[in-house]
Design a protein around this motif. Structure first.
Motif, PDB file in Angstrom:
ATOM      1  N   GLY A  24      -3.703   7.053   2.458  1.00  0.00           N
ATOM      2  CA  GLY A  24      -4.695   7.214   1.397  1.00  0.00           C
ATOM      3  C   GLY A  24      -5.145   5.886   0.839  1.00  0.00           C
ATOM      4  N   HIS A  83       0.815  -1.217   0.000  1.00  0.00           N
ATOM      5  CA  HIS A  83       0.000   0.000   0.000  1.00  0.00           C
ATOM      6  C   HIS A  83       0.847   1.264   0.000  1.00  0.00           C
ATOM      7  CE1 HIS A  83       1.022  -0.745   4.189  1.00  0.00           C
ATOM      8  NE2 HIS A  83       0.755   0.529   4.454  1.00  0.00           N
ATOM      9  N   GLN A  85      -6.529   5.024   5.788  1.00  0.00           N
ATOM     10  CA  GLN A  85      -7.062   6.021   4.863  1.00  0.00           C
ATOM     11  C   GLN A  85      -6.337   7.356   5.062  1.00  0.00           C
ATOM     12  OE1 GLN A  85      -9.645   5.728   2.361  1.00  0.00           O
ATOM     13  NE2 GLN A  85      -8.625   7.641   1.852  1.00  0.00           N
ATOM     14  N   GLU A  86      -6.175   7.760   6.324  1.00  0.00           N
ATOM     15  CA  GLU A  86      -5.568   9.057   6.617  1.00  0.00           C
ATOM     16  C   GLU A  86      -4.063   9.042   6.399  1.00  0.00           C
ATOM     17  OE1 GLU A  86      -6.656  10.027  10.577  1.00  0.00           O
ATOM     18  OE2 GLU A  86      -8.828   9.985  10.158  1.00  0.00           O
ATOM     19  N   VAL A  88      -9.221   1.103   9.778  1.00  0.00           N
ATOM     20  CA  VAL A  88      -9.720   1.609   8.493  1.00  0.00           C
ATOM     21  C   VAL A  88      -9.382   3.092   8.348  1.00  0.00           C
ATOM     22  CG1 VAL A  88     -11.783   2.052   7.103  1.00  0.00           C
ATOM     23  CG2 VAL A  88     -11.556  -0.107   8.343  1.00  0.00           C
ATOM     24  N   GLU A  89      -9.644   3.881   9.412  1.00  0.00           N
ATOM     25  CA  GLU A  89      -9.353   5.315   9.376  1.00  0.00           C
ATOM     26  C   GLU A  89      -7.855   5.570   9.265  1.00  0.00           C
ATOM     27  OE1 GLU A  89     -13.010   7.031  12.153  1.00  0.00           O
ATOM     28  OE2 GLU A  89     -11.068   6.581  13.045  1.00  0.00           O
ATOM     29  N   THR A  91      -7.742   2.834   0.861  1.00  0.00           N
ATOM     30  CA  THR A  91      -9.104   2.466   1.256  1.00  0.00           C
ATOM     31  C   THR A  91      -9.221   0.955   1.364  1.00  0.00           C
ATOM     32  OG1 THR A  91      -9.999   4.393   0.112  1.00  0.00           O
ATOM     33  CG2 THR A  91     -11.551   2.619   0.660  1.00  0.00           C
TER      34      THR A  91
END
Length: 981
Positions: free
Chosen positions: A413, A370, A409-410, A405-406, A415
């Motif tokens: 980036g 990722h 994402q933060e 999950v947050e 998902t």
């Protein structure tokens, strides 16, 4: 007085003492064209020239000794006084200091396992075989020049200590890169990944410290990569003696310098360690051959085995093709989908699914995907019990929480799409111990070490299977691709490898004549290319089956089909020479596989009631093709609980009845009933050297170990022994369980204290000697012991421990009873392959393209001084035949090369279960079957803790002494026959 009722004689313990080497007689056997005559010929064992052994003298024996020593009423030859090894005096201290010689001297003393084995010498080669048709074969051995440079060993200490060999190698590689041209004096060292460094010539120093800095690739996700600093201390240890190695290779000394051989092996592996994925002595790559999918996220990789070996032609590099299962380098999410099915992407995992994924991924190395160019690697320790969307973790010292999950994402980036799936738990993440499955990919080149499914094993074997010509070509291509002439390490150490397969003289031994019953049209048979059939022949000792029953566990097999199959099988048994009642005691009994115990007991009691107490001779069982634990449960219940002899048949063979299948089943039934299918004509004519002259017992022994991943299950040992002489065809077997991965057979001999009888002796060797005496009326006066499953590194230990156990077992039966022993190790797990010199010459190969059965090699690629040979005794079916490697470690019977090679080859034609010669001498084969069978005797809950016993039902050790519990006892009627066939 029957031997079984003998009083226990005073126990004597024996150890081996120094003796002069045996002087071996060389005899040339004759190769006759037609069937030999059956007139017995008087033969005697060649006179022993070993000091300390003499013929048994007269004199009054004790009553209990008389029972065992009384001469037979039916001698096979005119020999009157058997050769008996005399017990001599020795001390326990001599044993503990190491044993020398290859005789059979003994002493009265309590035995302790020796602390040193360096002075023990194995049987020397008595000469070379002459029997058979000479031919030329090739072997996958490549001649290597002995280097003319000094080989120096240095000790390596890395501080802080590193467990990973990969990291160790990276540290030393960096050291060589930085200091080769300066501190190392231009030397290019070879490194074993642990504590030893080797150079061709001395370094400019005897001891030196270096400071090496490495980037830690396993560091956390955030921040710059951490630089690790190591202190490396290199210190001189020794100089390997190449002159000693040269003397050994030329046969001028018998002890090989293992240090020099180990150095050369490490040097030749150094470059391959960098190019390929190393696994043991093999190297694998996805580039050697296209990987083959095995299912469930696994694939088969092709590789090659490499080992330097001392041989008669000098140093030899043994190269062979091999294959293994690897974890496919897939995104973890795809791996899980292959494991559980594609629908896993849209559903929650069940508890069973979670356990399956955890077992499959635990210990697997993954890399993150990722983060663009960052490919950090981590090892999976487990998976979370919660789905990803429910996982939270503290982000600061104030216990502020954030979801996984947050966070992804933060922070990145990224998902997470499959938040219903659990996360991977990994070891050394700083921010969290969680990684989403879809953010990881499995790192390439990880061998799969857990148990494969039957389907995967079949697929792997198909991938591995190669015809001889193709395998030979692949081996040659591997040698050329490795380009040893350009190998910088080989150049540094002055090692040159010949790129041509070794070529040598071999001999094809003649097949033995087999004897069948006089009532058949064909009374004798000469096998052709390792094969024959039962047409026009009858078993030489066909047994009677008067009372039998059939249980049908397969729902797909209707009663009429089962009845038709039974009728065909009965007719085949009758045609083959057995007396077989065409009607079962009760009608065919239908049963469900999950009720195997209930069904067997119902049939057993129903038959007993109808027979008014008479025993049932045989139970036929029809099993589903995929029957799980049914087969093992059935064998355990029949052989340890009910005392029933059983024969299982799969449903697919019941539907598709073939004459060949029925014939093979009839052979198995006959030997399970106590009969013989065929015997060697030379055996009943008393013409087998060093077998026919005096009563001889032939043992086979093997130990099977638990599969990979089973960390506590016991190992199972089995010993079988011939129970007929001079035929040497029927074998009784005993089994015992012992400590996990223990190779030495613990229960060959044992003694324990009885409150009433005092010291009592027992063990498998002793029990089988007693059984031989009861069956033949003879006392064994010679022992031939074939031991399977021993690696070269265990030769000394196994010989010392097990030969001593044989001595003790014999002495416990009668004072001074010490028959001469020949101890032979049988190896199949080696990498020597033999190829025809010309694959187009059909007269030199069998139908599969392999060398002819009976091909024996005892020169060039064999040991420089010891008594070993390669024998391909079987005809190939598919793939490349693997010859068996026989190593005579101890020989008090003075076998010639022709004598032991012919005996071994001829015995391979007496295997009871088929009309083919087999690849391993039958006593060793039977021991393997018996040990494998005994694994079924362990209850599932007991396998985790280990269990073990002697089939007589006696506990093998005092409670709590070893943590190994007894196996259930074999019933007496089962022990007497070849139940394992």
């Amino acid at each position: 007085m029957p031997m079984g009722k003998m009083k226990e004689s005073s126990e004597k313990h024996f150890v081996i003492k120094s003796q002069l080497q045996n002087i071996m007689n060389t005899k040339n056997a004759q190769n006759g064209k037609g069937p030999p005559s059956q007139e017995p010929q008087n033969q005697s064992s060649p006179p022993s020239r070993t000091r300390g052994r003499r013929r048994g003298r007269g004199g009054r024996k004790s009553d209990q000794a008389d029972a065992f020593m009384r001469p037979s009423s039916r001698p096979c030859t005119g020999t009157d006084s058997p050769v008996i090894a005399e017990a001599t005096q020795a001390t326990v201290s001599a044993m503990s200091n190491g044993l020398v010689g290859n005789g059979g001297s003994l002493c009265e003393a309590e035995v302790f396992f020796p602390s040193s084995t360096k002075s023990l010498s194995f049987a020397p080669r008595p000469g070379y075989g002459q029997l058979g048709t000479r031919c030329i074969v090739k072997a996958n051995h490549f001649f290597a020049d002995l280097p003319d440079k000094d080989l120096i060993q240095y000790d390596v200490i890395i501080i802080p200590e590193v467990v990973s060999r990969t990291v160790n190698r990276a540290i030393i590689a960096e050291l060589v890169k930085l200091y080769r041209e300066s501190e190392l004096g231009m030397r290019l060292p070879a490194y074993d990944g642990r504590r030893s460094l080797y150079t061709a010539g001395e370094l400019p120093f005897a001891r030196k410290e270096f400071t090496i800095k490495l980037i830690d690739e396993e560091d956390g996700i955030n921040g710059p990569k951490r630089e690790m600093e190591y202190k490396v201390v290199i210190k001189f240890v020794a100089c390997a003696n190449l002159h000693h190695l040269g003397q050994f290779l030329s046969g001028k000394c018998s002890d090989g310098p293992q240090d020099a051989l180990q150095i050369l092996d490490i040097v030749l592996r150094e470059l391959s360690m960098k190019r390929y994925c190393p696994v043991g002595r093999s190297f694998f790559s996805s580039d050697i051959r296209r990987p083959h999918p095995l299912g469930n996220g696994l694939e088969a990789w092709c590789g090659f085995y490499q080992s330097i070996r001392p041989t008669q032609m000098g140093l030899s590099l043994n190269i062979d093709m091999t294959s293994a299962a690897f974890i496919e380098a897939l995104p973890v999410i795809e791996f899980v989908a292959q494991l559980l099915g594609k629908d896993v992407l849209s559903r929650m995992l069940s508890d069973a699914d979670r356990i399956k994924v955890k077992k499959a991924l635990r210990g697997v190395k993954v890399e993150v995907t990722h983060r663009e160019n960052v490919r950090r690697k981590y090892r999976v320790s487990g998976i979370t019990t919660q789905p990803t969307r429910e996982l939270v973790f503290p982000v600061d010292e104030h216990s502020n929480m954030k979801s996984v999950v947050e966070y992804f994402q933060e922070m990145y980036g990224f998902t997470i799409q499959y938040s219903h799936l659990p996360c991977l738990q990994v070891g050394n993440l700083k921010k969290a111990n969680y990684l989403p499955m879809e953010a990881c990919k499995i790192v390439e080149g990880q061998r799969y070490t857990k148990r494969l499914s039957e389907k995967q094993i079949t697929s792997l074997l198909k991938f591995t299977c190669q015809r001889p010509r193709d395998r030979e070509n692949d081996i040659l291509q591997t040698v050329q691709h490795n380009a040893y002439e350009h190998d910088s390490y080989a150049k540094e150490f002055g090692i040159k490898i010949n790129e041509n397969l070794a070529s040598m003289e071999a001999r094809v031994l003649p097949a033995p004549w087999l004897k069948y019953h006089e009532t058949g049209k064909e009374k004798v048979c000469l096998p052709q290319v390792g094969q024959w059939n039962m047409m026009n022949k009858k078993m030489i000792n066909g047994m009677t089956v008067s009372r039998w029953a059939c249980i049908n566990f397969s729902r797909s097999v209707q009663e009429s089909v089962a009845r038709g199959f039974c009728n065909e099988l009965v007719q085949m048994c009758q045609v083959s020479g057995m007396e077989f009642n065409p009607e079962p005691v009760i009608p065919i009994y239908p049963a469900r596989p999950e009720q195997v115990e209930k069904a067997l007991k119902q049939v057993y009691h129903a038959c007993m009631n109808k027979l008014k107490g008479k025993e049932l001779d045989l139970v036929l069982a029809i099993l589903p093709d995929n029957n799980g634990s049914l087969y093992g449960d059935l064998k355990r219940i029949c052989e340890t609980d009910l005392g029933l002899i059983s024969q299982c048949c799969l449903a697919k063979y019941v539907f598709k009845i073939s004459k060949q299948y029925l014939s093979n089943v009839s052979l198995k039934i006959n030997v399970k009933m106590g009969g013989r299918n065929t015997v060697l004509l030379d055996a009943i004519s008393c013409r087998i050297p060093l077998v026919s002259d005096i009563p001889t017992i032939i043992f086979g022994a093997d130990v099977t170990h638990p599969e990979n991943g089973e960390d506590s299950s016991p190992s199972v040992a089995a010993v079988v022994a011939s129970q007929d002489w001079p035929e040497v065809t029927k074998y009784a077997g005993l089994v015992c369980a012992q400590a996990h991965r223990q190779e030495l057979i613990q229960d060959l001999y044992k003694s324990w204290h009885d409150p009433i009888r005092g010291t009592v002796s027992g063990g498998m060797i002793r029990d089988l000697l007693v059984s031989f005496r009861k069956a033949t009326g003879q006392k064994p006066q010679r022992i031939i012991f074939y031991r399977d499953g021993v690696s070269e590194g265990q030769f000394y230990q196994v010989l010392l421990f097990e030969l001593d156990a044989i001595r003790k077992a014999c002495a416990s039966l009668e004072p001074n009873y010490q028959p001469p022993v020949t101890f032979i190790v049988v190896q199949k797990r080696h990498h020597t392959r033999l190829f025809a010199n010309n694959h187009r010459d059909k007269s030199s190969t069998d139908k599969s393209g392999n060398i002819l059965p009976g091909t024996v090699v005892d020169s060039k690629i064999c040991h420089p001084t010891e008594f070993d040979f390669y024998l391909c005794s079987h005809a190939g079916i598919q793939g490349t035949s693997r010859p068996a490697h026989y190593h005579v470690l101890w020989d008090e019977n003075n076998f010639t090369a022709d004598g032991i090679q012919s005996l071994t080859n001829n015995l391979c034609y007496t295997y009871a279960r088929c009309t083919r010669s087999v690849s391993v001498v039958p006593p060793a084969y039977y021991a393997h079957l018996a040990a494998f069978r005994a694994r079924f005797y362990m209850e599932p809950d007991a396998q985790d803790n280990g269990c073990g016993a002697d089939p007589s039902g006696k506990t093998t050790r005092a409670a709590g002494e070893s943590g190994v519990r007894p196996l259930p006892a074999l019933k007496e009627n089962v022990k007497r026959v070849m139940f394992y066939c």
